[in-house]
Design a protein around this motif. Structure first.
Motif, PDB file in Angstrom:
ATOM      1  N   PHE A   3     -47.980 -96.939 -16.852  1.00 47.44           N
ATOM      2  CA  PHE A   3     -47.730 -98.211 -16.176  1.00 47.44           C
ATOM      3  C   PHE A   3     -48.835 -99.207 -16.497  1.00 47.44           C
ATOM      4  CE2 PHE A   3     -45.483 -95.057 -13.688  1.00 47.44           C
ATOM      5  CZ  PHE A   3     -44.240 -95.642 -13.582  1.00 47.44           C
ATOM      6  N   PRO A   4     -48.459-100.468 -16.688  1.00 43.18           N
ATOM      7  CA  PRO A   4     -49.465-101.476 -17.023  1.00 43.18           C
ATOM      8  C   PRO A   4     -50.164-102.001 -15.774  1.00 43.18           C
ATOM      9  CG  PRO A   4     -47.321-102.495 -16.999  1.00 43.18           C
ATOM     10  CD  PRO A   4     -47.109-101.020 -16.731  1.00 43.18           C
ATOM     11  N   LEU A   5     -50.729-101.110 -14.982  1.00 42.54           N
ATOM     12  CA  LEU A   5     -51.425-101.543 -13.779  1.00 42.54           C
ATOM     13  C   LEU A   5     -52.631-102.360 -14.198  1.00 42.54           C
ATOM     14  CD1 LEU A   5     -51.326 -98.234 -11.727  1.00 42.54           C
ATOM     15  CD2 LEU A   5     -49.807-100.200 -11.541  1.00 42.54           C
ATOM     16  N   ILE A   6     -52.657-103.582 -13.785  1.00 41.86           N
ATOM     17  CA  ILE A   6     -53.754-104.448 -14.179  1.00 41.86           C
ATOM     18  C   ILE A   6     -54.515-104.934 -12.950  1.00 41.86           C
ATOM     19  CG2 ILE A   6     -52.866-105.141 -16.428  1.00 41.86           C
ATOM     20  CD1 ILE A   6     -51.587-107.563 -15.153  1.00 41.86           C
ATOM     21  N   GLY A   7     -54.467-104.115 -11.888  1.00 41.70           N
ATOM     22  CA  GLY A   7     -55.222-104.426 -10.682  1.00 41.70           C
ATOM     23  C   GLY A   7     -54.621-105.534  -9.847  1.00 41.70           C
ATOM     24  N   GLU A   8     -53.357-105.741  -9.965  1.00 42.18           N
ATOM     25  CA  GLU A   8     -52.692-106.782  -9.201  1.00 42.18           C
ATOM     26  C   GLU A   8     -52.266-106.245  -7.830  1.00 42.18           C
ATOM     27  OE1 GLU A   8     -52.642-109.880 -10.190  1.00 42.18           O
ATOM     28  OE2 GLU A   8     -53.543-109.323 -12.101  1.00 42.18           O
ATOM     29  N   PRO A   9     -51.899-107.123  -6.907  1.00 39.43           N
ATOM     30  CA  PRO A   9     -51.353-106.648  -5.632  1.00 39.43           C
ATOM     31  C   PRO A   9     -50.154-105.739  -5.884  1.00 39.43           C
ATOM     32  CG  PRO A   9     -51.794-109.003  -5.542  1.00 39.43           C
ATOM     33  CD  PRO A   9     -51.988-108.577  -6.967  1.00 39.43           C
ATOM     34  N   VAL A  10     -49.909-104.799  -4.974  1.00 44.01           N
ATOM     35  CA  VAL A  10     -48.877-103.785  -5.175  1.00 44.01           C
ATOM     36  C   VAL A  10     -47.503-104.405  -5.441  1.00 44.01           C
ATOM     37  CG1 VAL A  10     -48.373-103.442  -2.711  1.00 44.01           C
ATOM     38  CG2 VAL A  10     -48.011-101.572  -4.321  1.00 44.01           C
ATOM     39  N   ASP A  13     -47.524-105.422  -9.003  1.00 38.79           N
ATOM     40  CA  ASP A  13     -47.452-104.210  -9.832  1.00 38.79           C
ATOM     41  C   ASP A  13     -46.022-103.669  -9.887  1.00 38.79           C
ATOM     42  OD1 ASP A  13     -50.054-104.122 -10.717  1.00 38.79           O
ATOM     43  OD2 ASP A  13     -50.722-102.660  -9.229  1.00 38.79           O
ATOM     44  N   LEU A  14     -45.284-103.749  -8.770  1.00 40.57           N
ATOM     45  CA  LEU A  14     -43.889-103.302  -8.796  1.00 40.57           C
ATOM     46  C   LEU A  14     -43.072-104.187  -9.730  1.00 40.57           C
ATOM     47  CD1 LEU A  14     -41.543-101.529  -7.865  1.00 40.57           C
ATOM     48  CD2 LEU A  14     -41.294-103.057  -5.880  1.00 40.57           C
ATOM     49  N   ALA A  15     -43.257-105.489  -9.646  1.00 37.83           N
ATOM     50  CA  ALA A  15     -42.538-106.408 -10.537  1.00 37.83           C
ATOM     51  C   ALA A  15     -42.863-106.114 -12.005  1.00 37.83           C
ATOM     52  CB  ALA A  15     -42.879-107.859 -10.195  1.00 37.83           C
ATOM     53  N   ASN A  16     -44.063-105.632 -12.258  1.00 39.84           N
ATOM     54  CA  ASN A  16     -44.513-105.368 -13.629  1.00 39.84           C
ATOM     55  C   ASN A  16     -44.068-104.015 -14.172  1.00 39.84           C
ATOM     56  OD1 ASN A  16     -45.722-107.838 -13.955  1.00 39.84           O
ATOM     57  ND2 ASN A  16     -47.740-107.130 -13.300  1.00 39.84           N
ATOM     58  N   THR A  17     -43.034-103.429 -13.582  1.00 42.58           N
ATOM     59  CA  THR A  17     -42.538-102.149 -14.090  1.00 42.58           C
ATOM     60  C   THR A  17     -41.399-102.330 -15.088  1.00 42.58           C
ATOM     61  OG1 THR A  17     -41.102-101.872 -12.169  1.00 42.58           O
ATOM     62  CG2 THR A  17     -43.282-100.809 -12.087  1.00 42.58           C
ATOM     63  N   ILE A  18     -41.160-103.552 -15.498  1.00 44.41           N
ATOM     64  CA  ILE A  18     -40.310-103.828 -16.658  1.00 44.41           C
ATOM     65  C   ILE A  18     -41.237-104.480 -17.673  1.00 44.41           C
ATOM     66  CG2 ILE A  18     -38.371-105.156 -17.595  1.00 44.41           C
ATOM     67  CD1 ILE A  18     -37.005-104.907 -14.904  1.00 44.41           C
ATOM     68  N   VAL A  19     -41.356-103.858 -18.823  1.00 42.56           N
ATOM     69  CA  VAL A  19     -42.277-104.342 -19.851  1.00 42.56           C
ATOM     70  C   VAL A  19     -41.512-104.607 -21.139  1.00 42.56           C
ATOM     71  CG1 VAL A  19     -44.254-103.139 -18.855  1.00 42.56           C
ATOM     72  CG2 VAL A  19     -42.883-101.998 -20.595  1.00 42.56           C
ATOM     73  N   ARG A  20     -42.126-105.353 -22.020  1.00 39.75           N
ATOM     74  CA  ARG A  20     -41.534-105.610 -23.336  1.00 39.75           C
ATOM     75  C   ARG A  20     -42.467-105.042 -24.387  1.00 39.75           C
ATOM     76  NH1 ARG A  20     -39.896-111.403 -23.774  1.00 39.75           N
ATOM     77  NH2 ARG A  20     -38.102-110.607 -22.652  1.00 39.75           N
ATOM     78  N   VAL A  24     -38.443-105.302 -27.198  1.00 35.93           N
ATOM     79  CA  VAL A  24     -37.457-104.534 -26.434  1.00 35.93           C
ATOM     80  C   VAL A  24     -37.936-104.389 -24.999  1.00 35.93           C
ATOM     81  CG1 VAL A  24     -36.290-102.297 -26.232  1.00 35.93           C
ATOM     82  CG2 VAL A  24     -36.764-103.251 -28.498  1.00 35.93           C
ATOM     83  N   ASP A  25     -37.089-104.756 -24.033  1.00 33.08           N
ATOM     84  CA  ASP A  25     -37.429-104.612 -22.623  1.00 33.08           C
ATOM     85  C   ASP A  25     -37.246-103.156 -22.213  1.00 33.08           C
ATOM     86  OD1 ASP A  25     -37.785-107.302 -22.754  1.00 33.08           O
ATOM     87  OD2 ASP A  25     -36.177-107.817 -21.363  1.00 33.08           O
ATOM     88  N   ILE A  26     -38.249-102.617 -21.539  1.00 32.48           N
ATOM     89  CA  ILE A  26     -38.242-101.217 -21.122  1.00 32.48           C
ATOM     90  C   ILE A  26     -38.445-101.155 -19.611  1.00 32.48           C
ATOM     91  CG2 ILE A  26     -39.401 -98.981 -21.335  1.00 32.48           C
ATOM     92  CD1 ILE A  26     -40.318 -99.980 -24.152  1.00 32.48           C
ATOM     93  N   ASP A  27     -37.531-100.463 -18.924  1.00 33.04           N
ATOM     94  CA  ASP A  27     -37.618-100.270 -17.481  1.00 33.04           C
ATOM     95  C   ASP A  27     -38.378 -98.978 -17.221  1.00 33.04           C
ATOM     96  OD1 ASP A  27     -37.314 -99.883 -14.785  1.00 33.04           O
ATOM     97  OD2 ASP A  27     -35.134-100.159 -14.774  1.00 33.04           O
ATOM     98  N   LEU A  28     -39.581 -99.087 -16.690  1.00 36.86           N
ATOM     99  CA  LEU A  28     -40.407 -97.915 -16.441  1.00 36.86           C
ATOM    100  C   LEU A  28     -39.959 -97.136 -15.211  1.00 36.86           C
ATOM    101  CD1 LEU A  28     -43.891 -99.505 -17.234  1.00 36.86           C
ATOM    102  CD2 LEU A  28     -42.395 -98.184 -18.749  1.00 36.86           C
ATOM    103  N   LEU A  29     -39.028 -97.695 -14.446  1.00 37.05           N
ATOM    104  CA  LEU A  29     -38.480 -97.015 -13.270  1.00 37.05           C
ATOM    105  C   LEU A  29     -37.018 -96.641 -13.493  1.00 37.05           C
ATOM    106  CD1 LEU A  29     -40.000 -99.186 -10.382  1.00 37.05           C
ATOM    107  CD2 LEU A  29     -40.979 -97.211 -11.548  1.00 37.05           C
ATOM    108  N   ALA A  62     -35.812-108.797  -6.744  1.00 33.95           N
ATOM    109  CA  ALA A  62     -36.096-109.991  -5.957  1.00 33.95           C
ATOM    110  C   ALA A  62     -37.524-110.479  -6.195  1.00 33.95           C
ATOM    111  CB  ALA A  62     -35.867-109.708  -4.469  1.00 33.95           C
ATOM    112  N   LEU A  63     -38.465-109.552  -6.295  1.00 32.96           N
ATOM    113  CA  LEU A  63     -39.855-109.934  -6.557  1.00 32.96           C
ATOM    114  C   LEU A  63     -39.998-110.585  -7.925  1.00 32.96           C
ATOM    115  CD1 LEU A  63     -41.645-106.761  -5.162  1.00 32.96           C
ATOM    116  CD2 LEU A  63     -41.656-109.050  -4.133  1.00 32.96           C
ATOM    117  N   ARG A  64     -39.330-110.032  -8.940  1.00 28.64           N
ATOM    118  CA  ARG A  64     -39.389-110.619 -10.282  1.00 28.64           C
ATOM    119  C   ARG A  64     -38.800-112.030 -10.282  1.00 28.64           C
ATOM    120  NH1 ARG A  64     -40.714-107.894 -14.557  1.00 28.64           N
ATOM    121  NH2 ARG A  64     -39.316-109.054 -15.924  1.00 28.64           N
ATOM    122  N   GLU A  65     -37.669-112.184  -9.579  1.00 33.25           N
ATOM    123  CA  GLU A  65     -37.040-113.500  -9.503  1.00 33.25           C
ATOM    124  C   GLU A  65     -37.958-114.497  -8.803  1.00 33.25           C
ATOM    125  OE1 GLU A  65     -32.810-115.453  -8.025  1.00 33.25           O
ATOM    126  OE2 GLU A  65     -33.065-113.270  -7.969  1.00 33.25           O
TER     127      GLU A  65
END
Length: 176
Positions: A3-10, A13-20, A24-29, A62-65
């Protein structure tokens, strides 16, 4: 680390569980193992107990939006606000209890509702603090972050800032 945890609020960090990666977009969950791994990594910040993966993914959407709307300067979508608000009030707030001569923070109950409430309340606290929420300016990155420094444009120096510098350098080299 997966996970790309970069020390952000939780919540971020949840929103950041889709990475490119490489376009290619990758869903880590995407599976239960990923959800459980992410929850374990954040176990110190969240109530314990089993969590409904579908409910967690709905909150993530919802958080990503919300983060994309805030970063773009758009009004927050009604659907995202409703989902975050629903989650924020779905469980009791943490309460202080006395035990063995020490004050301990405890949740009246754990599980999905308490976990989603903790994450949603975290996002509301970030917004209430007036934090600058941004999306990484690297075109090949989807990560969000809190910009404590108004000049910050990338999620992480080692990852995206360096890549952007390298791309600019290659562009200058190709132009000459």
């Amino acid at each position: 680390m997966r996970f790309p945890l970069i020390g952000e609020p939780v919540a971020v960090d949840l929103a950041n569980t889709i990475v490119r990666e490489r376009g290619v977009d990758i869903d880590l969950l995407s599976d239960r193992a990923g959800i459980d791994e992410w929850l374990e990594l954040h176990s110190g910040q969240l109530p314990s107990g089993p969590v409904d993966g579908e409910a967690l993914l709905e909150l993530r959407g919802a958080l990503r939006e919300l983060l994309e709307d805030v970063d773009a300067g758009r009004p927050v979508s009604a659907a995202a606000a409703a989902e975050i608000n629903r989650a924020a009030v779905a469980a009791p707030v943490p309460q202080l209890r006395a035990g063995d001569g020490a004050a301990l923070l405890s949740w009246e109950r754990g599980g999905t509702e308490a976990t989603l409430a903790a994450i949603a309340q975290n996002m509301l606290q970030v917004l209430a603090a007036g934090s600058r929420l941004r999306t990484c300016e690297n075109h090949d990155c989807l990560l969000h972050f809190v910009a404590y420094d108004s000049r910050r444009r990338f999620c992480a120096t080692a990852r995206c800032s360096n890549r952007a510098r390298q791309a600019r350098h290659r562009g200058r080299q190709a132009a000459s």
